[in-house]
Design a protein around this motif. Sequence first.
Motif, PDB file in Angstrom:
ATOM      1  N   SER A 162       0.825  -1.205   0.000  1.00 33.25           N
ATOM      2  CA  SER A 162       0.000   0.000   0.000  1.00 33.25           C
ATOM      3  C   SER A 162       0.857   1.252   0.000  1.00 33.25           C
ATOM      4  O   SER A 162       1.966   1.260   0.521  1.00 33.25           O
ATOM      5  N   THR A 163       0.322   2.305  -0.590  1.00 31.43           N
ATOM      6  CA  THR A 163       1.009   3.589  -0.554  1.00 31.43           C
ATOM      7  C   THR A 163       0.694   4.278   0.766  1.00 31.43           C
ATOM      8  O   THR A 163      -0.283   3.947   1.443  1.00 31.43           O
ATOM      9  N   PHE A 164       1.524   5.238   1.122  1.00 27.57           N
ATOM     10  CA  PHE A 164       1.282   5.969   2.363  1.00 27.57           C
ATOM     11  C   PHE A 164      -0.041   6.723   2.308  1.00 27.57           C
ATOM     12  O   PHE A 164      -0.762   6.798   3.297  1.00 27.57           O
ATOM     13  N   GLY A 165      -0.378   7.226   1.123  1.00 26.86           N
ATOM     14  CA  GLY A 165      -1.644   7.940   0.958  1.00 26.86           C
ATOM     15  C   GLY A 165      -2.837   7.041   1.241  1.00 26.86           C
ATOM     16  O   GLY A 165      -3.809   7.463   1.875  1.00 26.86           O
ATOM     17  N   GLU A 166      -2.756   5.796   0.797  1.00 30.57           N
ATOM     18  CA  GLU A 166      -3.847   4.845   1.039  1.00 30.57           C
ATOM     19  C   GLU A 166      -3.977   4.526   2.529  1.00 30.57           C
ATOM     20  O   GLU A 166      -5.078   4.406   3.067  1.00 30.57           O
ATOM     21  N   MET A 167      -2.830   4.405   3.187  1.00 34.69           N
ATOM     22  CA  MET A 167      -2.857   4.114   4.628  1.00 34.69           C
ATOM     23  C   MET A 167      -3.415   5.299   5.411  1.00 34.69           C
ATOM     24  O   MET A 167      -4.147   5.134   6.372  1.00 34.69           O
ATOM     25  N   LYS A 168      -3.069   6.498   4.940  1.00 41.22           N
ATOM     26  CA  LYS A 168      -3.574   7.713   5.591  1.00 41.22           C
ATOM     27  C   LYS A 168      -5.086   7.807   5.407  1.00 41.22           C
ATOM     28  O   LYS A 168      -5.813   8.113   6.352  1.00 41.22           O
ATOM     29  N   GLN A 169      -5.550   7.499   4.185  1.00 43.64           N
ATOM     30  CA  GLN A 169      -6.990   7.489   3.916  1.00 43.64           C
ATOM     31  C   GLN A 169      -7.695   6.473   4.803  1.00 43.64           C
ATOM     32  O   GLN A 169      -8.768   6.746   5.337  1.00 43.64           O
ATOM     33  N   GLY A 170      -7.079   5.303   4.945  1.00 39.03           N
ATOM     34  CA  GLY A 170      -7.636   4.254   5.792  1.00 39.03           C
ATOM     35  C   GLY A 170      -7.748   4.713   7.229  1.00 39.03           C
ATOM     36  O   GLY A 170      -8.744   4.438   7.903  1.00 39.03           O
ATOM     37  N   ALA A 171      -6.731   5.422   7.684  1.00 38.40           N
ATOM     38  CA  ALA A 171      -6.728   5.921   9.065  1.00 38.40           C
ATOM     39  C   ALA A 171      -7.847   6.934   9.280  1.00 38.40           C
ATOM     40  O   ALA A 171      -8.564   6.881  10.285  1.00 38.40           O
ATOM     41  N   ILE A 172      -8.017   7.843   8.324  1.00 42.43           N
ATOM     42  CA  ILE A 172      -9.067   8.863   8.433  1.00 42.43           C
ATOM     43  C   ILE A 172     -10.443   8.199   8.391  1.00 42.43           C
ATOM     44  O   ILE A 172     -11.313   8.492   9.209  1.00 42.43           O
ATOM     45  N   PHE A 173     -10.609   7.255   7.453  1.00 41.53           N
ATOM     46  CA  PHE A 173     -11.872   6.537   7.308  1.00 41.53           C
ATOM     47  C   PHE A 173     -12.200   5.776   8.596  1.00 41.53           C
ATOM     48  O   PHE A 173     -13.322   5.826   9.103  1.00 41.53           O
ATOM     49  N   GLY A 174     -11.200   5.095   9.136  1.00 43.91           N
ATOM     50  CA  GLY A 174     -11.383   4.334  10.373  1.00 43.91           C
ATOM     51  C   GLY A 174     -11.775   5.225  11.536  1.00 43.91           C
ATOM     52  O   GLY A 174     -12.667   4.893  12.323  1.00 43.91           O
ATOM     53  N   ALA A 175     -11.137   6.382  11.631  1.00 40.78           N
ATOM     54  CA  ALA A 175     -11.430   7.318  12.715  1.00 40.78           C
ATOM     55  C   ALA A 175     -12.868   7.828  12.620  1.00 40.78           C
ATOM     56  O   ALA A 175     -13.589   7.877  13.626  1.00 40.78           O
ATOM     57  N   VAL A 176     -13.297   8.169  11.409  1.00 40.76           N
ATOM     58  CA  VAL A 176     -14.650   8.682  11.200  1.00 40.76           C
ATOM     59  C   VAL A 176     -15.691   7.622  11.552  1.00 40.76           C
ATOM     60  O   VAL A 176     -16.666   7.888  12.262  1.00 40.76           O
ATOM     61  N   ILE A 177     -15.477   6.396  11.068  1.00 45.46           N
ATOM     62  CA  ILE A 177     -16.395   5.292  11.348  1.00 45.46           C
ATOM     63  C   ILE A 177     -16.501   5.054  12.848  1.00 45.46           C
ATOM     64  O   ILE A 177     -17.598   4.892  13.399  1.00 45.46           O
ATOM     65  N   PHE A 178     -15.350   5.055  13.514  1.00 41.61           N
ATOM     66  CA  PHE A 178     -15.361   4.790  14.953  1.00 41.61           C
ATOM     67  C   PHE A 178     -16.092   5.871  15.729  1.00 41.61           C
ATOM     68  O   PHE A 178     -16.808   5.584  16.682  1.00 41.61           O
ATOM     69  N   ILE A 179     -15.903   7.123  15.328  1.00 40.09           N
ATOM     70  CA  ILE A 179     -16.575   8.221  16.017  1.00 40.09           C
ATOM     71  C   ILE A 179     -18.086   8.116  15.834  1.00 40.09           C
ATOM     72  O   ILE A 179     -18.847   8.304  16.780  1.00 40.09           O
ATOM     73  N   ILE A 180     -18.526   7.763  14.618  1.00 47.13           N
ATOM     74  CA  ILE A 180     -19.964   7.627  14.345  1.00 47.13           C
ATOM     75  C   ILE A 180     -20.550   6.491  15.175  1.00 47.13           C
ATOM     76  O   ILE A 180     -21.585   6.645  15.839  1.00 47.13           O
ATOM     77  N   VAL A 181     -19.869   5.338  15.148  1.00 45.07           N
ATOM     78  CA  VAL A 181     -20.342   4.176  15.895  1.00 45.07           C
ATOM     79  C   VAL A 181     -20.371   4.493  17.393  1.00 45.07           C
ATOM     80  O   VAL A 181     -21.331   4.181  18.097  1.00 45.07           O
ATOM     81  N   GLU A 182     -19.327   5.153  17.842  1.00 45.20           N
ATOM     82  CA  GLU A 182     -19.227   5.512  19.255  1.00 45.20           C
ATOM     83  C   GLU A 182     -20.346   6.474  19.658  1.00 45.20           C
ATOM     84  O   GLU A 182     -20.954   6.319  20.716  1.00 45.20           O
ATOM     85  N   ALA A 183     -20.614   7.439  18.799  1.00 45.49           N
ATOM     86  CA  ALA A 183     -21.675   8.406  19.084  1.00 45.49           C
ATOM     87  C   ALA A 183     -23.025   7.703  19.201  1.00 45.49           C
ATOM     88  O   ALA A 183     -23.832   8.027  20.080  1.00 45.49           O
ATOM     89  N   LEU A 184     -23.254   6.736  18.311  1.00 39.65           N
ATOM     90  CA  LEU A 184     -24.507   5.984  18.337  1.00 39.65           C
ATOM     91  C   LEU A 184     -24.626   5.160  19.625  1.00 39.65           C
ATOM     92  O   LEU A 184     -25.685   5.134  20.275  1.00 39.65           O
ATOM     93  N   ILE A 185     -23.543   4.498  19.987  1.00 43.34           N
ATOM     94  CA  ILE A 185     -23.547   3.664  21.184  1.00 43.34           C
ATOM     95  C   ILE A 185     -23.720   4.518  22.437  1.00 43.34           C
ATOM     96  O   ILE A 185     -24.554   4.223  23.293  1.00 43.34           O
ATOM     97  N   LEU A 186     -22.962   5.594  22.521  1.00 39.36           N
ATOM     98  CA  LEU A 186     -23.024   6.455  23.702  1.00 39.36           C
ATOM     99  C   LEU A 186     -24.391   7.097  23.867  1.00 39.36           C
ATOM    100  O   LEU A 186     -24.919   7.176  24.977  1.00 39.36           O
ATOM    101  N   SER A 187     -24.976   7.544  22.747  1.00 39.82           N
ATOM    102  CA  SER A 187     -26.299   8.171  22.849  1.00 39.82           C
ATOM    103  C   SER A 187     -27.347   7.118  23.206  1.00 39.82           C
ATOM    104  O   SER A 187     -28.297   7.395  23.932  1.00 39.82           O
ATOM    105  N   GLY A 188     -27.148   5.872  22.720  1.00 34.70           N
ATOM    106  CA  GLY A 188     -28.053   4.782  23.053  1.00 34.70           C
ATOM    107  C   GLY A 188     -27.977   4.422  24.523  1.00 34.70           C
ATOM    108  O   GLY A 188     -28.980   4.063  25.142  1.00 34.70           O
ATOM    109  N   LEU A 189     -26.791   4.533  25.093  1.00 27.09           N
ATOM    110  CA  LEU A 189     -26.600   4.211  26.513  1.00 27.09           C
ATOM    111  C   LEU A 189     -26.862   5.418  27.407  1.00 27.09           C
ATOM    112  O   LEU A 189     -26.767   5.333  28.623  1.00 27.09           O
ATOM    113  N   ASP A 190     -27.187   6.552  26.747  1.00 22.72           N
ATOM    114  CA  ASP A 190     -27.479   7.779  27.479  1.00 22.72           C
ATOM    115  C   ASP A 190     -26.277   8.258  28.299  1.00 22.72           C
ATOM    116  O   ASP A 190     -26.423   8.701  29.436  1.00 22.72           O
ATOM    117  N   ILE A 191     -25.088   8.112  27.728  1.00 24.78           N
ATOM    118  CA  ILE A 191     -23.880   8.594  28.403  1.00 24.78           C
ATOM    119  C   ILE A 191     -23.586   9.997  27.894  1.00 24.78           C
ATOM    120  O   ILE A 191     -23.638  10.251  26.693  1.00 24.78           O
TER     121      ILE A 191
END
Length: 99
Positions: free
Chosen positions: A31-60
């Motif tokens: 993989s190129t560094f650009g692809e890995m960087k894109q993967g990192a950004i994509f992963g971070a965004v997905i995790f924040i969305i999932v986390e927001a959904l879980i936290l709001s569901g748990l009323d935290i």
Amino acid sequence: MSEIICPHCHTLAMRGANVCVGCQAEVVYGSTFGEMKQGAIFGAVIFIIVEALILSGLDISFEFNYYLFGAAVGAFIGFFLAARAHDGSTRFFRVYHRK
Ligand SMILES: [Zn+2]
């Protein structure tokens, strides 16, 4: 040492070469560094969305550190997956020079 063929100009190159001698295409192993960087950004965004959904569901209540941690974990996983995505593959990136 194995040989690789450039898909752009069909010139034979030795594995390990960084540039095609026929057309100056950049040879990338894995993989190129650009692809890995894109993967990192994509992963971070997905995790924040999932986390927001879980936290709001748990009323935290919102804690910025939770999201920072989630983004870091997501970025790490995304980076790792992107790095593995082209594991063992050899690709030629042709550079088109502007006139
Ligand atoms: Zn070439």
